[in-house]
Design an enzyme around this catalytic site. Structure first.
Site, PDB file in Angstrom:
ATOM      1  N   HIS A  51      45.235  36.411  37.732  1.00 19.89           N
ATOM      2  CA  HIS A  51      45.352  37.864  37.657  1.00 19.89           C
ATOM      3  C   HIS A  51      46.226  38.358  38.809  1.00 19.89           C
ATOM      4  CE1 HIS A  51      41.553  38.909  35.112  1.00 19.89           C
ATOM      5  NE2 HIS A  51      42.072  37.752  34.732  1.00 19.89           N
ATOM      6  N   GLU A  53      45.772  40.754  40.987  1.00 22.02           N
ATOM      7  CA  GLU A  53      45.053  40.986  42.236  1.00 22.02           C
ATOM      8  C   GLU A  53      44.790  39.682  42.987  1.00 22.02           C
ATOM      9  OE1 GLU A  53      42.977  43.823  39.210  1.00 22.02           O
ATOM     10  OE2 GLU A  53      44.148  41.968  39.157  1.00 22.02           O
ATOM     11  N   CYS A  81      38.959  44.027  37.119  1.00 21.45           N
ATOM     12  CA  CYS A  81      37.851  43.386  36.407  1.00 21.45           C
ATOM     13  C   CYS A  81      36.820  42.912  37.438  1.00 21.45           C
ATOM     14  CB  CYS A  81      38.371  42.217  35.568  1.00 21.45           C
ATOM     15  SG  CYS A  81      38.851  40.765  36.538  1.00 21.45           S
ATOM     16  N   CYS A  84      38.117  40.120  39.833  1.00 25.10           N
ATOM     17  CA  CYS A  84      39.032  40.597  40.869  1.00 25.10           C
ATOM     18  C   CYS A  84      38.300  41.411  41.929  1.00 25.10           C
ATOM     19  CB  CYS A  84      40.182  41.382  40.238  1.00 25.10           C
ATOM     20  SG  CYS A  84      41.284  40.312  39.283  1.00 25.10           S
TER      21      CYS A  84
END
Length: 150
Positions: A51, A53, A81, A84
């Site tokens: 992801h 992040e 999410c 993260c």
């Protein structure tokens, strides 16, 4: 200042878009300067944790030579999410700014930010450049649906 950093995160999201990834971008800021950038690479890398992040946090930790980066803030184009948010809590990020809200309510951002997991809380501010951040996602998914129809 917020818009400046969110624009940088949007550039990262655009890079993901161009690579065929869900267009989410993130930047980590320390002392008013961007120290790392990330964008989604799940499809390309075939790694569930790739992801934006997480990528930005990993780069920031390497740059600062510490897994704890409590002086840093993170800007991301979509509400994070739970995974993260967990990474942000682990890194002791001071504050997260996000653009678009997760429309399906799967984020748990507010609950995780104040849960005091790991003896740390994160300040959260949502809706920074919300329309621009939502627009790139809408365009991506609209184009994806069109390709699927054809």
């Amino acid at each position: 200042m917020q818009n400046k950093f969110m624009k940088a995160a949007l550039k990262c999201a655009q890079k993901a878009f161009e690579e065929g990834e869900v267009p989410i971008g993130a930047v980590v800021v320390c002392d008013g300067k961007i120290i790392s950038r990330g964008h989604n690479r799940r499809t390309k890398r075939q790694i569930a944790t790739a992801h934006a992040e997480v990528e930005a946090i990993e780069k920031a930790c390497k740059k600062l030579k510490s897994w704890r980066i409590p002086e840093c803030e993170l800007y991301v184009t979509l509400e994070p999410c739970p995974m993260c948010m967990g990474a942000m809590l682990n890194a002791r990020i001071k504050k997260v700014y996000f653009g678009a809200y997760e429309a399906k309510g799967r984020s748990m951002t507010d609950q995780l930010a104040v849960s005091n997991l790991l003896n740390h809380k994160i300040e959260v501010e949502g809706g920074v450049m919300q329309e621009e951040c939502a627009s790139i996602l809408s365009t991506f998914f609209s184009q994806m649906r069109e390709r699927t129809k054809q």
